[in-house]
Enzyme design. Structure first.
Site, PDB file in Angstrom:
ATOM      1  N   GLY A  35       0.828  -1.212   0.000  1.00 20.00           N
ATOM      2  CA  GLY A  35       0.000   0.000   0.000  1.00 20.00           C
ATOM      3  C   GLY A  35       0.849   1.243   0.000  1.00 20.00           C
ATOM      4  N   ASN A  36       0.251   2.362   0.297  1.00 20.65           N
ATOM      5  CA  ASN A  36       1.002   3.609   0.386  1.00 20.65           C
ATOM      6  C   ASN A  36       0.421   4.457   1.496  1.00 20.65           C
ATOM      7  OD1 ASN A  36      -1.051   5.569  -0.808  1.00 20.65           O
ATOM      8  ND2 ASN A  36      -0.934   3.997  -2.389  1.00 20.65           N
ATOM      9  N   ARG A  37       1.084   5.590   1.763  1.00 24.75           N
ATOM     10  CA  ARG A  37       0.727   6.357   2.966  1.00 24.75           C
ATOM     11  C   ARG A  37      -0.354   7.422   2.730  1.00 24.75           C
ATOM     12  NH1 ARG A  37       5.542   9.121   4.566  1.00 24.75           N
ATOM     13  NH2 ARG A  37       4.292   9.858   6.309  1.00 24.75           N
ATOM     14  N   SER A  38      -1.019   7.375   1.580  1.00 25.97           N
ATOM     15  CA  SER A  38      -2.052   8.386   1.340  1.00 25.97           C
ATOM     16  C   SER A  38      -3.204   8.213   2.329  1.00 25.97           C
ATOM     17  CB  SER A  38      -2.568   8.250  -0.094  1.00 25.97           C
ATOM     18  OG  SER A  38      -3.625   9.141  -0.282  1.00 25.97           O
TER      19      SER A  38
END
Ligand code: CTP
Length: 399
Positions: free
Chosen positions: A205-208
């Site tokens: 995933g990512n940190r958005s």
């Protein structure tokens, strides 16, 4: 203009008598006006006057109409709220979000535009505390009308006099018109970050956090647009007044976007989309390996949703991409943005710098917006909501 539900907040200053004219002008213009007066305001102007002029009951007591949950329903129903006069005390209370009286609750419970017309002595207006509070109000999108300079209550004169009622009324009506500039437009926003499952318990995933995308959806809805939000794993609550579709992976996001894209006048791809997904997703938890100290993951490319949208978008549709970049230098950041918009083919690109401490979970943001040919059309810095409004201003100005 259709009749509006307008709340006139009156706080306890001598200029409260002029608020009667504000109420009267708004009523005569055909609007449904609800007065919310503080108890101090009623020491300056009588309740029967305000009820007769507004043709509605006046709200003061926090514990009246409890069965109708009136301390929030008045603010929720308002199309616009104007506080005139706003004393230094009331301004301080709004700045700190206090809900100790009916007016404070009404302002906290509204999503409508708020206009404040300050009235106080010059020393109070120029006091650093008031200056800071006014700055806070402005940064939250509250419009400040006045004060004018002139004769004050005592023998003193200077800045602090409440603006004339007709100027306040004009500001209120103008704010409503300009704040509803997206009525009849349909806006599709993607927000959050996609997750690509490795197994039933893990993902790439990512940190958005989704905050900027949610702010865009909220801002567009407040301006009257019909908004669809495609939300990928948000860390913030879904906004009210917006059609929300929840997705998780890039492929899910793609099919939700494709289904909603045709009817959209504008598409804003604020979501952070994974470029790759695991080539295989294990059906049970991947176990720690005893035979090796490394684990290789094979990834395959995801579709580029934005590029696909831009390629198929009709001339009248506005397609906006986002570019989250870690490049620290401004000029190089802009160059990356220019290369990206050329690759994606969208109408606008919102470039923002991200890093270990910048961008993601923050409530603030700084962006540069460029157009199809790479020209800088504007920038914005401030709360994510104010940045959202500025982005909407810039991209809709073109149509
Ligand atoms: N985007 C998309 N589909 C993808 C990847 C990104 O639609 N598979 C969209 C994002 O929603 C964003 C824009 O493209 O609006 C730019 O995303 P970004 O991750 O910055 O660009 P990439 O194309 O992934 O380029 P790079 O990672 O090399 O910077």
């Amino acid at each position: 203009m259709a009749a509006l539900n307008i709340v006139v907040g009156i706080s306890g200053g001598i200029a409260a008598y002029k608020a009667v004219s504000v109420v009267r002008e708004l009523v005569l213009a055909g609007h449904d006006v609800h007065v919310v007066a503080t108890s101090n305001a009623l020491k300056f102007v009588g309740l029967p006057t305000l009820e007769a002029i507004s043709r509605n009951p006046v709200h003061t007591d926090l514990y009246e109409g409890v069965d109708e949950v009136r301390h929030v329903s008045v603010g929720q129903a308002a199309d616009v709220i104007v506080v005139a006069p706003a004393t230094a005390n009331t301004i301080a209370k709004i700045a700190t979000g206090q809900a100790s009286d009916f007016l404070g609750n009404t302002i906290l419970a509204t999503r409508a535009p708020v206009i404040v017309a300050p009235a106080m002595h010059t020393e109070m207006w120029q006091n650093p505390a008031t200056v800071a509070n006014i700055e806070t109000l402005r940064s939250r999108g509250i419009r400040i009308v006045g004060p004018e300079s002139g004769q004050l209550t005592g023998s003193d004169s200077g800045p602090g006099r409440m603006s004339e009622p007709s100027d306040i009324v004009a500001a209120v009506l103008e704010t409503v018109v300009s704040s509803r500039d997206l009525v009849g437009r349909s806006v599709l926003v993607t927000a959050g970050g996609t997750r690509e499952p490795l197994d039933p318990v893990r993902f790439i995933g990512n940190r958005s956090s989704g905050k900027q995308g949610v702010a865009l959806a909220t801002a567009a809805a407040a301006r009257g647009a019909d908004v669809t939000l495609i939300a990928a794993n948000l860390e913030v609550p879904l906004p009210a007044g917006v059609r929300c579709i929840q997705v998780s992976t890039t492929l899910e996001l793609q099919s939700a976007v494709q289904a909603a894209a045709k009817s959209a006048d504008a598409i804003v791809m604020a979501a952070a989309v994974a470029d790759y997904r695991p080539a295989e997703t294990a059906q049970s938890k991947i176990k720690k390996r005893s035979d090796s100290s490394t684990l290789e993951l094979r990834l395959e490319e995801n579709p580029d949703i934005l590029r696909g949208l831009a390629a198929e978008s009709p001339e009248s549709q506005i397609v906006v991409g986002f570019a989250a970049e870690t490049e620290p230098q401004d000029a190089a950041l802009l160059e990356l943005g220019r290369a990206k918009i050329a690759r994606k083919g969208c109408d606008f690109l919102v470039i923002n710098r991200v890093g270990w401490t910048e961008g993601f979970a923050s409530d603030r943001n700084t962006v540069i917006v460029i157009d199809k040919v790479g020209d800088r059309v504007g920038e914005a810095s401030g709360s994510k909501l104010s940045v959202a409004h500025r982005i909407l201003d810039l991209v809709f100005a073109a149509r």
